[in-house]
Design a protein around this motif. Structure first.
Motif, short mmCIF file in Angstrom:
data_model
loop_
_atom_site.label_atom_id
_atom_site.label_comp_id
_atom_site.label_asym_id
_atom_site.label_seq_id
_atom_site.Cartn_x
_atom_site.Cartn_y
_atom_site.Cartn_z
N TRP A 1 8.13 23.42 -10.70
CA TRP A 1 9.08 24.14 -9.85
C TRP A 1 10.45 23.48 -9.94
N ASP A 2 11.47 24.20 -9.52
CA ASP A 2 12.85 23.72 -9.64
C ASP A 2 13.09 22.42 -8.90
N GLY A 3 12.40 22.20 -7.79
CA GLY A 3 12.61 21.00 -6.99
C GLY A 3 11.86 19.78 -7.50
N GLY A 4 11.04 19.95 -8.53
CA GLY A 4 10.23 18.85 -9.05
C GLY A 4 11.02 17.61 -9.45
N PRO A 5 12.08 17.75 -10.26
CA PRO A 5 12.85 16.56 -10.64
C PRO A 5 13.49 15.85 -9.44
N GLY A 6 13.96 16.61 -8.47
CA GLY A 6 14.55 16.00 -7.28
C GLY A 6 13.52 15.24 -6.46
N LEU A 7 12.33 15.82 -6.34
CA LEU A 7 11.26 15.15 -5.60
C LEU A 7 10.83 13.88 -6.34
N ALA A 8 10.77 13.94 -7.66
CA ALA A 8 10.43 12.75 -8.45
C ALA A 8 11.45 11.65 -8.20
N SER A 9 12.72 12.02 -8.17
CA SER A 9 13.78 11.04 -7.90
C SER A 9 13.64 10.45 -6.50
N LEU A 10 13.28 11.28 -5.53
CA LEU A 10 13.09 10.79 -4.17
C LEU A 10 11.93 9.80 -4.11
N TYR A 11 10.81 10.13 -4.75
CA TYR A 11 9.68 9.21 -4.79
C TYR A 11 10.09 7.88 -5.43
N ASP A 12 10.81 7.95 -6.55
CA ASP A 12 11.26 6.73 -7.24
C ASP A 12 12.18 5.90 -6.35
N TRP A 13 13.11 6.57 -5.69
CA TRP A 13 14.07 5.87 -4.84
C TRP A 13 13.35 5.21 -3.65
N HIS B 1 0.84 -1.20 0.00
CA HIS B 1 0.00 0.00 0.00
C HIS B 1 0.87 1.26 0.00
N ALA B 2 1.96 1.24 0.75
CA ALA B 2 2.88 2.37 0.75
C ALA B 2 3.46 2.59 -0.64
N GLN B 3 3.80 1.51 -1.33
CA GLN B 3 4.33 1.62 -2.69
C GLN B 3 3.28 2.22 -3.62
N GLU B 4 2.03 1.83 -3.45
CA GLU B 4 0.95 2.38 -4.28
C GLU B 4 0.81 3.88 -4.06
N ILE B 5 0.95 4.32 -2.83
CA ILE B 5 0.88 5.76 -2.55
C ILE B 5 2.01 6.49 -3.24
N LEU B 6 3.21 5.93 -3.18
CA LEU B 6 4.36 6.56 -3.85
C LEU B 6 4.15 6.62 -5.36
N THR C 1 1.30 11.99 -10.09
CA THR C 1 0.58 13.28 -10.08
C THR C 1 1.52 14.47 -9.91
N LEU C 2 2.80 14.20 -9.77
CA LEU C 2 3.78 15.28 -9.60
C LEU C 2 4.07 15.93 -10.94
N ASP C 3 3.92 17.24 -11.00
CA ASP C 3 4.29 18.01 -12.19
C ASP C 3 5.73 18.47 -12.01
N VAL C 4 6.67 17.72 -12.59
CA VAL C 4 8.09 18.02 -12.37
C VAL C 4 8.50 19.35 -12.98
N GLU C 5 7.69 19.87 -13.89
CA GLU C 5 8.01 21.15 -14.53
C GLU C 5 7.52 22.36 -13.72
#
Length: 128
Positions: free
Chosen positions: A74-86, A57-62, A68-72
């Motif tokens: 804000w500047d931190g979007g790509p980093g947050l996407a990487s954190l979610y993936d990791w 369930h935690a994986q499904e939330i991630l 739903t993250l729009d990486v474009e």
């Protein structure tokens, strides 16, 4: 029993339906923390199936947060996407290896993430 569960389900559905996008994000992050904590507790107790269910369930939330993250936006979007993936990859490994140490590391990060989103939501509400 069914009445109490039905009342709880109705309350949760109403809370989700009426929540702002910022509040929904905080609610998801809080549930992510809860799932990882429950998964860790189950791992430590040797409850393999319960741990698996919570970590899935935690994986499904991630996956939802990442999708739903729009990486474009804000500047931190790509980093947050990487954190979610990791985090997702780590939770998969924690589940496959039944490794509480990996889960514990994830718990620390998702707790910080939830706290950060909560603070951002409160700040955004205060400036609105």
């Amino acid at each position: 029993m069914y009445q109490a569960q039905n009342a709880r389900n109705a309350y949760v559905e109403n809370a989700v339906a009426t929540a702002s996008p910022a509040r929904l994000l905080v609610m998801l992050c809080d549930r992510l923390v809860l799932d990882v904590q429950r998964g860790l507790d189950a791992q430590r107790a040797g409850q393999v199936q319960e741990s698996h269910n919570q970590l899935i369930h935690a994986q499904e939330i991630l996956v939802h947060l990442r999708g739903t993250l729009d990486v474009e936006a804000w500047d931190g979007g790509p980093g947050l996407a990487s954190l979610y993936d990791w985090l997702h990859a780590q939770l998969v490994q924690a589940n496959l290896k039944k490794d509480p140490a990996i889960t514990e590391g994830c718990l620390s990060l998702v707790t910080d993430l939830a706290d950060t989103w909560r603070a951002a939501a409160l700040q955004a509400a205060a400036t609105s």
